[in-house]
Design an enzyme around this catalytic site. Structure first.
Site, PDB file in Angstrom:
ATOM      1  N   GLY A 186       0.837  -1.190   0.000  1.00 36.82           N
ATOM      2  CA  GLY A 186       0.000   0.000   0.000  1.00 36.82           C
ATOM      3  C   GLY A 186       0.876   1.245   0.000  1.00 36.82           C
ATOM      4  N   PHE A 187       1.760   1.302   0.988  1.00 32.76           N
ATOM      5  CA  PHE A 187       2.740   2.386   1.135  1.00 32.76           C
ATOM      6  C   PHE A 187       2.087   3.757   1.231  1.00 32.76           C
ATOM      7  CE2 PHE A 187       4.953  -0.793  -1.741  1.00 32.76           C
ATOM      8  CZ  PHE A 187       5.543  -1.476  -0.697  1.00 32.76           C
ATOM      9  N   GLY A 225       0.612  -6.575   4.326  1.00 24.38           N
ATOM     10  CA  GLY A 225       1.769  -7.387   3.965  1.00 24.38           C
ATOM     11  C   GLY A 225       2.854  -7.206   5.003  1.00 24.38           C
ATOM     12  N   ARG A 261       8.816  -2.091  22.320  1.00 29.64           N
ATOM     13  CA  ARG A 261       8.770  -3.548  22.362  1.00 29.64           C
ATOM     14  C   ARG A 261       8.680  -4.144  20.950  1.00 29.64           C
ATOM     15  NH1 ARG A 261       4.125  -6.802  25.599  1.00 29.64           N
ATOM     16  NH2 ARG A 261       4.605  -8.905  24.896  1.00 29.64           N
ATOM     17  N   ASN A 316       7.623  -9.205  17.046  1.00 31.70           N
ATOM     18  CA  ASN A 316       8.087 -10.381  16.317  1.00 31.70           C
ATOM     19  C   ASN A 316       9.399  -9.997  15.648  1.00 31.70           C
ATOM     20  OD1 ASN A 316       8.584 -12.205  14.077  1.00 31.70           O
ATOM     21  ND2 ASN A 316       6.508 -12.983  14.364  1.00 31.70           N
ATOM     22  N   GLU A 358       7.661   2.415   8.625  1.00 25.63           N
ATOM     23  CA  GLU A 358       8.150   3.557   7.860  1.00 25.63           C
ATOM     24  C   GLU A 358       9.527   4.016   8.316  1.00 25.63           C
ATOM     25  OE1 GLU A 358       4.579   6.219   6.684  1.00 25.63           O
ATOM     26  OE2 GLU A 358       3.911   4.892   8.260  1.00 25.63           O
TER      27      GLU A 358
HETATM   28 MO1  MOS Z   1       1.838   5.024   5.249  1.00 28.80          MO
HETATM   29  S1  MOS Z   1       2.684   6.353   3.916  1.00 28.80           S
HETATM   30  O1  MOS Z   1       1.150   6.068   6.408  1.00 28.80           O
HETATM   31  O2  MOS Z   1       0.695   4.032   4.536  1.00 28.80           O
END
Ligand code: MOS
Length: 704
Positions: free
Chosen positions: A236-237, A464, A594, A597, A671
């Site tokens: 998605g990004f 994802g 924390r 995974n 991010e």
């Molecule tokens: Mo992200 S750029 O907040 O999906």
């Protein structure tokens, strides 16, 4: 409690993905499905003089042709952020105006994709053309606002006086190129109306509940009449959080036709109709005392938007979190170009912002003859430089210390062009990473079934990034069950509201709610352990025990700034004769609170570093100066890294759970990994070659 979180349980969705069982939006099988193909503008600015759809309408298999002359009805949503947002304020087909090349000007619906595409090419359009605004030096600028509508200008102290007083200064301009999200999964939608007031949408959505509200407003329906289904996203990004025009058009055309309709954007259409990261131009002035302590940070930026929506790439937002300086100035301008609408793209703002700031810090370190790690340590800040709130946790110094050790930074040669290997120059560079910690509200249902499995149900999405796995691992730990016994359902607006997969917040949003739901489940079962809960269930003769619990961010944000930290260290080699740059080695150290995974968290950082390497060395979307169209046609003409471009990426997490942030101590990850990557590379290139490159991407022509 058995220790599951923090270890590396395998992806819950891994098998489904590698065997093709994971169903993406365009793959849902709906009986009677028909296909839409978009007609898009071939000019960047002007208007439609005439549009002739007769040939298209007569073509075999064609069911409907929509243009601005017969747009399917749709209402304007409130369009405020976090309520019923659409990416582009102008609704599709709303008039005859053309604002950018590739803008949607029609939709052809037919019984097959091929027939729809064929007929779409039969639509004849004549335009009145105006010269598009595409040159940053000539376009109109307006004051930039933050994503939440606030002014981005900030000033404290006296920057001019500070620069006059500074013993050492850096003044430089840094640019980034237009970048495309280039996800594996293209944007696509299937809109299925059961009648005129009940809509099911299959689309890649980072936020099914938000999307549900938006479609409800678009069609003036109560939200419960709309269902959004997104079990999986193929990346998605940031560009799949809200509906784009093609989706609005598909849903409205499907309603008009009363047929289930699918629209998939071609790779070409994706370049104009589904967002990009705007190019940026950033001006930085740093002033320091001879001992390296900063007295001025002056950071101003320009980014660009389309004529039909304001989206600012908020480059300067990250700056006040980084280093202490008594004189600080931030400002941004937004230029309007005849290009498609830009949007969020992985670390919007922080990524280009740290490209500029962390390059400038490196330049300052060379001016001062101070090690760049040492310069950062000397200027560390304990509180946000704009709002004055202390950080809930920091660990930046620890990230630097561990990075130095793992990379072997202490052996860094002090001069540029001082190391060669196999005839190539070797350079070392480093930069800081930083990203705010966000958390949303979430509800989660936990259900114990008679076979001993536990279902966890919430609408929150897995982009994802690993949400299925995190939810399962968390529940497994609280309940003392193996993760295989946990079944997770996500990404359906019928499920309890699980918040948005954006701003790297899904983990921090879901984990506290999953913990609470599992505890609530045991209470409902009147049991202390899951085994006795199961015994009670069998005795009761009921099919299941079920409990729902919610969590929301506390009010700690009034006292603390919540932020994650990190540092990247890299080695590059440069073959000067052919201007070939290779990334040879990479070390990333992060404090994300924390770690839920270790495996999926490290994968998030690796993926982000790879995306950052693409930004640093390859990714670049030009707009044709004559027609304004992106000069990218497909994935082959948008250069990003392949495996052969990527070295081993060593990822380490440091720090402690951040209990000031939430009861789980988790800040999330995703991010942050891309922030600082491009600066670390440019800084390494300088160390290796003596060449300071301030314009991304660092393509061979810039190295020659
Ligand atoms: Mo992200 S750029 O907040 O999906």
């Amino acid at each position: 409690m058995n220790q599951v979180t923090g270890t590396s349980i395998n992806r819950k969705d891994g098998r489904a993905k590698v065997t093709g069982q994971a169903t993406y939006a365009a793959e849902h099988q709906i009986p009677g499905l028909v296909h839409g193909y978009l007609v898009t503008a071939t000019i960047a600015c002007g208007k439609i003089k005439s549009i002739d759809t007769q040939e298209a309408e007569k073509a075999p298999g064609v069911i409907g042709v929509f243009t601005h002359k017969n747009p399917p009805p749709v209402s304007k949503p409130a369009n405020d952020f976090m309520a019923s947002k659409i990416y582009e304020a102008r609704l599709p087909l709303s008039d005859d105006q053309i604002y950018y090349a590739g803008q949607i000007v029609g939709l052809v619906v037919a019984d097959t994709l091929e027939r729809a595409r064929h007929a779409a090419h039969l639509v004849q359009i004549e335009y009145v053309t105006q010269e598009p605004a595409l040159d940053p030096s000539k376009v109109a600028y307006k004051k930039a606002l933050s994503l939440f509508g606030q002014e981005m200008k900030f000033e404290k102290g006296d920057v001019t006086q500070g620069m006059a007083d500074a013993a050492v200064k850096v003044a430089a301009t840094y640019t980034t190129s237009t970048e495309l999200h280039a996800q594996m999964e293209p944007h696509a939608i299937i809109a299925h109306w059961q009648d005129t007031d009940t809509l099911t949408v299959y689309e890649p959505s980072q936020w099914v509940i938000g999307s549900q509200r938006t479609y409800a407003e678009l069609f003036q329906l109560p939200p419960e009449k709309v269902r959004i289904i997104t079990p999986f996203l193929g990346g998605g990004f940031g560009s799949k959080a809200f509906p784009w025009p093609h989706a609005i058009l598909c849903a409205s055309a499907a309603r008009q036709l009363q047929l289930p309709l699918k629209v998939v954007l071609s790779r070409r259409q994706l370049t104009a109709n589904a967002g990009h990261r705007s190019e940026t131009k950033q001006m930085i002035n740093l002033g320091a005392n001879a001992d390296g302590s900063l007295i001025v940070i002056d950071h101003t930026a320009k980014s660009f938007t389309s004529p039909v929506e304001d989206f600012t790439e908020p480059c300067t937002g990250v700056t006040p979190t980084m280093y202490a300086a008594p004189n600080l100035h931030l400002d941004q301008e937004l230029g309007v170009m005849n290009v498609g609408t830009p949007t969020f793209m992985r670390a919007p703002g922080e990524n280009p912002g740290l490209w500029a700031l962390e390059s400038a810090m490196d330049e300052l370190a060379w001016e001062l003859k101070i090690d760049p790690v040492e310069l950062r340590l000397r200027n560390e800040t304990k509180e946000h430089q704009q709002n004055g709130l202390p950080f809930s946790a920091k660990g930046f110094a620890e990230c630097l210390r561990v990075g130095v050790e793992q990379f072997g930074w202490q052996d860094r040669p002090k001069q540029v062009r001082s190391v060669t290997r196999d005839g190539k120059l070797i350079g070392w560079g480093m930069a800081a990473s930083n990203f705010p910690a966000l958390q949303g509200a979430a509800s989660v249902t936990a259900r114990l079934l008679a076979d001993g499995t536990v279902q966890l149900l919430t609408s929150g999405n897995d982009m994802g990034t690993g949400a299925y796995t995190i939810v399962a691992g968390t529940a497994a730990e609280v309940l003392g069950l193996p993760a295989e016994k946990i079944r997770v359902e996500l990404g359906d607006s019928l499920l309890p509201n699980g918040g948005m997969a954006g701003g790297s917040q899904m983990t921090a949003t879901l984990v506290p709610a999953v913990m609470a739901a599992c505890k609530e489940l045991l209470k409902t079962a009147q049991a202390n352990t899951i085994q006795s809960a199961l015994d009670n269930l069998h005795q009761s003769g009921k099919p299941a025990f079920e409990a729902t619990a919610s969590s929301a961010p506390g009010d700690g944000g009034k006292k603390w700034t919540f932020q994650s930290w990190g540092a990247h260290f890299c080695e590059v080699s440069i073959d000067e004769e052919i201007a070939r740059l290779r990334i040879e080695r990479w070390v990333s150290v992060m404090n994300i609170g924390r770690v839920m995974n270790a495996k999926t968290a490290a994968s998030q950082i690796r993926g982000a570093v790879i995306m950052g390497i693409g930004q640093a060395l390859m990714e670049e979307c030009h707009f044709d100066p004559n027609i304004g169209y992106p000069v990218v046609y497909d994935l082959a003409s948008y250069h990003f890294p392949s495996h052969a471009d990527i070295p081993r990426i060593q990822v380490t997490f440091v720090g402690e759970p951040d209990y000031k942030f939430n009861p789980a101590g988790v800040r999330g990850v995703g991010e942050i990994g891309i922030t600082g990557v491009s600066a670390a590379i440019a800084n390494a290139v300088y160390h290796g070659t003596g060449k300071r490159i301030r314009n991304l991407p660092i393509t061979p022509d810039k190295l020659l």
